[in-house]
Scaffold this motif. Structure first.
Motif, PDB file in Angstrom:
ATOM      1  N   UNK A  27       0.737  -1.269  -0.126  1.00  0.00           N
ATOM      2  CA  UNK A  27      -0.005   0.036  -0.068  1.00  0.00           C
ATOM      3  C   UNK A  27       0.826   1.191  -0.015  1.00  0.00           C
ATOM      4  N   UNK A  28       0.311   2.126  -0.651  1.00  0.00           N
ATOM      5  CA  UNK A  28       0.947   3.708  -0.413  1.00  0.00           C
ATOM      6  C   UNK A  28      -0.136   4.496  -0.302  1.00  0.00           C
ATOM      7  N   UNK A  29      -0.225   5.239   0.705  1.00  0.00           N
ATOM      8  CA  UNK A  29      -1.396   5.890   1.023  1.00  0.00           C
ATOM      9  C   UNK A  29      -2.627   5.291   1.185  1.00  0.00           C
ATOM     10  N   UNK A  30      -2.635   3.935   1.943  1.00  0.00           N
ATOM     11  CA  UNK A  30      -3.651   2.988   2.040  1.00  0.00           C
ATOM     12  C   UNK A  30      -4.432   2.571   0.931  1.00  0.00           C
ATOM     13  N   UNK A  31      -3.635   2.673  -0.325  1.00  0.00           N
ATOM     14  CA  UNK A  31      -4.240   2.136  -1.525  1.00  0.00           C
ATOM     15  C   UNK A  31      -3.289   1.181  -2.089  1.00  0.00           C
ATOM     16  N   UNK A  32      -3.510  -0.253  -2.310  1.00  0.00           N
ATOM     17  CA  UNK A  32      -2.457  -0.936  -3.043  1.00  0.00           C
ATOM     18  C   UNK A  32      -2.008  -0.444  -4.403  1.00  0.00           C
ATOM     19  N   UNK A  33      -0.678  -0.706  -4.792  1.00  0.00           N
ATOM     20  CA  UNK A  33      -0.253  -0.400  -6.082  1.00  0.00           C
ATOM     21  C   UNK A  33      -1.059  -1.005  -7.222  1.00  0.00           C
ATOM     22  N   UNK A  34      -1.610  -2.347  -7.026  1.00  0.00           N
ATOM     23  CA  UNK A  34      -2.436  -2.811  -8.232  1.00  0.00           C
ATOM     24  C   UNK A  34      -3.828  -2.207  -8.221  1.00  0.00           C
ATOM     25  N   UNK A  35      -4.291  -1.774  -7.185  1.00  0.00           N
ATOM     26  CA  UNK A  35      -5.634  -1.377  -7.244  1.00  0.00           C
ATOM     27  C   UNK A  35      -5.473   0.272  -7.849  1.00  0.00           C
ATOM     28  N   UNK A  36      -4.309   0.907  -7.698  1.00  0.00           N
ATOM     29  CA  UNK A  36      -4.119   2.073  -8.180  1.00  0.00           C
ATOM     30  C   UNK A  36      -3.954   1.901  -9.746  1.00  0.00           C
ATOM     31  N   UNK A  37      -3.321   0.963 -10.213  1.00  0.00           N
ATOM     32  CA  UNK A  37      -2.873   0.959 -11.733  1.00  0.00           C
ATOM     33  C   UNK A  37      -4.441   0.369 -12.507  1.00  0.00           C
ATOM     34  N   UNK A 243       3.081  10.734  -3.401  1.00  0.00           N
ATOM     35  CA  UNK A 243       1.697  10.691  -3.906  1.00  0.00           C
ATOM     36  C   UNK A 243       0.844  10.873  -2.772  1.00  0.00           C
ATOM     37  N   UNK A 244       1.127  11.491  -1.590  1.00  0.00           N
ATOM     38  CA  UNK A 244       0.334  12.021  -0.749  1.00  0.00           C
ATOM     39  C   UNK A 244      -0.613  13.490  -1.374  1.00  0.00           C
ATOM     40  N   UNK A 245      -1.520  13.760  -0.747  1.00  0.00           N
ATOM     41  CA  UNK A 245      -2.332  14.934  -1.115  1.00  0.00           C
ATOM     42  C   UNK A 245      -2.528  16.125  -0.231  1.00  0.00           C
ATOM     43  N   UNK A 246      -2.414  17.303  -0.447  1.00  0.00           N
ATOM     44  CA  UNK A 246      -2.815  18.340   0.236  1.00  0.00           C
ATOM     45  C   UNK A 246      -1.728  18.428   1.383  1.00  0.00           C
ATOM     46  N   UNK A 252       4.811  15.299   5.162  1.00  0.00           N
ATOM     47  CA  UNK A 252       5.462  14.133   4.926  1.00  0.00           C
ATOM     48  C   UNK A 252       6.705  14.689   4.373  1.00  0.00           C
ATOM     49  N   UNK A 253       6.712  15.579   3.359  1.00  0.00           N
ATOM     50  CA  UNK A 253       7.618  16.350   2.876  1.00  0.00           C
ATOM     51  C   UNK A 253       8.792  17.155   3.917  1.00  0.00           C
ATOM     52  N   UNK A 254       7.834  17.805   4.819  1.00  0.00           N
ATOM     53  CA  UNK A 254       8.654  18.438   5.909  1.00  0.00           C
ATOM     54  C   UNK A 254       9.304  17.801   6.900  1.00  0.00           C
ATOM     55  N   UNK A 255       8.837  16.409   7.254  1.00  0.00           N
ATOM     56  CA  UNK A 255       9.426  15.632   8.099  1.00  0.00           C
ATOM     57  C   UNK A 255      10.740  15.123   7.470  1.00  0.00           C
ATOM     58  N   UNK A 256      11.081  15.235   6.418  1.00  0.00           N
ATOM     59  CA  UNK A 256      12.303  14.605   5.840  1.00  0.00           C
ATOM     60  C   UNK A 256      13.486  15.367   5.839  1.00  0.00           C
ATOM     61  N   UNK A 257      13.290  16.772   6.342  1.00  0.00           N
ATOM     62  CA  UNK A 257      14.463  17.583   6.406  1.00  0.00           C
ATOM     63  C   UNK A 257      15.341  17.499   5.460  1.00  0.00           C
ATOM     64  N   UNK A 590       1.600  25.805  -3.570  1.00  0.00           N
ATOM     65  CA  UNK A 590       2.737  25.822  -4.320  1.00  0.00           C
ATOM     66  C   UNK A 590       3.316  24.365  -4.661  1.00  0.00           C
ATOM     67  N   UNK A 591       3.304  23.300  -3.640  1.00  0.00           N
ATOM     68  CA  UNK A 591       3.706  22.090  -3.382  1.00  0.00           C
ATOM     69  C   UNK A 591       2.754  21.293  -4.395  1.00  0.00           C
ATOM     70  N   UNK A 592       1.487  21.507  -4.411  1.00  0.00           N
ATOM     71  CA  UNK A 592       0.524  20.689  -5.052  1.00  0.00           C
ATOM     72  C   UNK A 592       0.358  20.993  -6.599  1.00  0.00           C
ATOM     73  N   UNK A 593       0.265  22.247  -6.776  1.00  0.00           N
ATOM     74  CA  UNK A 593      -0.016  22.725  -8.127  1.00  0.00           C
ATOM     75  C   UNK A 593       1.410  23.164  -8.954  1.00  0.00           C
ATOM     76  N   UNK A 594       2.525  23.311  -8.470  1.00  0.00           N
ATOM     77  CA  UNK A 594       3.848  23.910  -9.009  1.00  0.00           C
ATOM     78  C   UNK A 594       4.803  23.049  -8.578  1.00  0.00           C
TER      79      UNK A 594
END
Length: 634
Positions: A27-37, A243-246, A252-257, A590-594
């Motif tokens: 799962x990525x974001x509670x959705x499996x790769x195969x379901x997304x595809x 692939x997280x949203x909003x 998640x990005x900010x926690x990576x430092x 800015x992150x989501x759209x650009x």
């Protein structure tokens, strides 16, 4: 048109996650790769999806059959998945290739919907989806001619790092026209498997076809669409944030430092470095010595102190080298006793080291707290002088005072002559003054550094911190220095850190940097000009207040929040989950759209309102950010 998905592999590198399930059920974001595809493929009105299964095949069948997918799914079984590679899985499905145009996918991919549309809408019948090669990529790459015909496939064995500028990474998504499959791919696939066996990748057949006199496979280039191949836990971690949203993606990005070089096309306005240095010649010298530096131990602290002392005109007993300035800040504040005075907002590494023993001066909101802060010479708009600091702390029982100049995040700057008065005041009161001049080189006043033996000896209680990462544009090397006339303290700091606290690359950088002083001086001139142009552009954006800065960043305030309606014109605005004109809203938009990351300061101590901090980058990059902000804030 149909699709074939290769999903027989075991995914051993994902360890526990694939112990009882195949890789595409991760799962990525509670959705499996195969379901997304399958959900994306379901929108294409395909004749069918052919799913080649193997490891945990029945479990995968049961799972897919339970999904809300309208496209018919048929299964092909690879019963010897543990002894074969994906060429055999495709070989087992070869009869389907002969029946229709085919989208070929690997099951360990995550991608946004527009990735597949790039192939489907392309008029050419047989295509490989590719992205320009970046350093985070791994696996097969291709070369293209001027008409995007693929002229060669290059695997790991033949990869040439001197040619990366001409490489394109295969995304492992293809479109095969039925005629291409009938006349070329399936015959070559069968011949390859019969002659060389089943333990290879299906790209080997494409590699052979690319060498024909008239190659027929072209490339469709991605232009910033999100995709990622998941082979291990680190890939999964990156995909989770990509692939997280909003707000979830932002968090998640900010926690990576950092580590944002792994994110395709991301423009980082959050972290602060010199964008004009080091230059090509210095980088070439570092590259030339890469092997020796990689395979040899670095020198110990005393040798590296000697190198740093040479760079800054000091004695080795007066300077300690750190694995970034943060390591030295920690070592110093853990060793020095007493209360710490700080000016808020600030770089929080300082107050975080003495969380229960901090006295803070907050000039930006001091005017609202005049009765609560007797003795303060009140500033405004987060600007303050040496006199303001001395007046505020005159009756405060502090033993240490930390000052960043220019300040982070406000960009406030205290001139040299006033800093000398402050150093004298601290010396007379027995206060240890920690002067962080990580951004001092970016000030218009070019003699702003206090890394001078004369100054350090004149003010024995003065301690200088400097981040080489920020000024000199080498954050990956993790270099910083602490300097002072108190040799006993400097020696104690050296003992508190590891003897090999910096690596060979950092040591070599300090060894050669003197040769490039002229390049460094020119880089400072460029960043000062870029900062002025950037600040001028920011100042013309409605609703944005830009504060004067002498650093390589600019702090801005968003004027009073204005509710955003759902019928906003731009996709970035529609995607954003925060419905008002706040710092969080702008950062997310800015992150989501650009694909631009900025620093949201709204939760920072000492700030009262909606604030952001923007790094100064190269003019063309700054213009990209300005254009995005004009669109969002218009």
């Amino acid at each position: 048109m149909q699709a074939i998905i290769l999903a027989a592999g075991m995914g051993k590198r994902l360890k526990e996650r694939t112990r009882d399930a195949t890789k595409c059920m991760v799962q990525v974001g509670n959705v499996t790769l195969i379901e997304r595809a399958l959900a994306v493929l379901d929108k294409l009105s395909l004749k069918r999806v052919v799913l080649v299964v193997g490891y945990q095949g029945q479990k995968l069948r049961d799972y897919v059959d339970g999904l809300d997918i309208h496209t018919p799914v048929v299964y092909v079984e690879n019963s010897i998945y543990d002894r074969t590679n994906n060429i055999y899985s495709l070989y087992l499905a070869r009869e389907y290739l002969l029946e229709d145009d085919t989208l070929l996918l690997e099951s360990d991919l995550i991608f946004e919907e527009s990735v597949l549309w790039r192939l489907v809408r392309h008029p050419y019948p047989s295509l490989a989806l590719v992205a320009r090669y970046e350093s985070w990529m791994d696996g097969t790459v291709v070369t293209l001619d001027e008409e995007d015909t693929i002229t060669g496939f290059t695997g790991k064995k033949d990869f040439d790092f001197d040619k990366t500028g001409s490489y394109y990474k295969t995304v492992n998504i293809y479109k095969f026209g039925r005629e291409f499959s009938e006349s070329l791919y399936v015959p070559f696939l069968e011949a390859y498997c019969h002659a060389l066996g089943h333990n290879a990748y299906y790209e080997q057949v494409l590699k052979v076809i690319a060498y024909l006199d008239k190659p027929v496979l072209k490339a469709a280039r991605l232009e910033g669409e999100r995709w990622y191949e998941i082979d291990d836990e680190q890939d999964l971690d990156i995909a989770e944030s990509l692939f997280a949203e909003g707000q979830e993606r932002l968090k998640k990005m900010q926690r990576r430092f950092g580590g944002y070089w792994r994110y395709p096309g991301l423009l980082d306005y959050c972290y602060l470095v010199n964008p004009f240095y080091p230059g090509p010649k210095m980088i070439a010298e570092m590259k030339h010595n890469f092997e020796a530096l990689l395979t040899a131990y670095p020198s110990g602290m005393e040798v590296n102190s000697l190198l740093a002392a040479k760079q800054f005109g000091l004695k080795k007993e007066q300077i300690a080298v750190g694995n970034g300035a943060a390591e030295l800040i920690k070592a110093i504040l853990e060793r020095l006793p007493g209360k710490l005075g700080v000016i808020l907002p600030t770089f929080e590494e300082y107050p975080n080291r003495k969380p229960d023993d901090v006295v803070a001066y907050t000039p930006g909101i001091a005017a609202k707290q005049e009765t609560e802060r007797p003795g303060a010479c009140l500033g405004s708009d987060y600007a303050y002088s040496a006199q303001d600091i001395m007046a505020f702390f005159e009756d405060k029982a502090i033993q240490i005072l930390a000052l960043i100049n220019p300040d982070n995040p406000s960009g406030n700057y205290i001139p040299r002559k006033d800093l000398l008065r402050l150093a004298g005041w601290a010396q007379k009161r027995g206060i240890r003054l920690i002067l962080d001049e990580s951004f001092a080189d970016f000030a218009k006043e070019q003699d702003g550094s206090f890394l001078s033996e004369e100054i350090l000896c004149a003010y024995p209680s003065l301690l200088i911190i400097k981040s080489i990462s920020k000024s000199f544009g080498v954050p990956g090397l993790r270099l910083g220095v602490a300097a002072g006339a108190d040799r006993e303290l400097i020696q104690a700091i050296k003992k508190d850190v590891s003897i090999w606290n910096i690596n060979s690359f950092g040591e070599f950088y300090m060894q050669i940097c003197e040769k490039y002083r002229a390049d460094y001086a020119r880089s400072l001139e460029k960043i000062i000009r870029a900062r002025e142009e950037f600040a001028e552009g920011l100042g013309r954006i409605p609703g944005l207040v830009c504060y004067p800065s002498q650093a390589n960043f600019v702090m801005c305030r968003l004027e009073e929040a204005v509710k955003r309606e759902s019928e906003e014109k731009t996709p970035a605005k529609r995607k954003c989950a925060v419905p008002n004109r706040s710092a969080a809203w702008l950062t997310e938009a800015l992150l989501s759209g650009y694909n631009i990351l900025i620093k949201d300061l709204s939760g920072k101590q000492g700030l009262n309102g909606e604030y952001i901090r923007l790094a100064v980058r190269r003019p063309e990059e700054n213009e990209r950010l300005l254009a995005a902000m004009r669109e969002l804030l218009a």
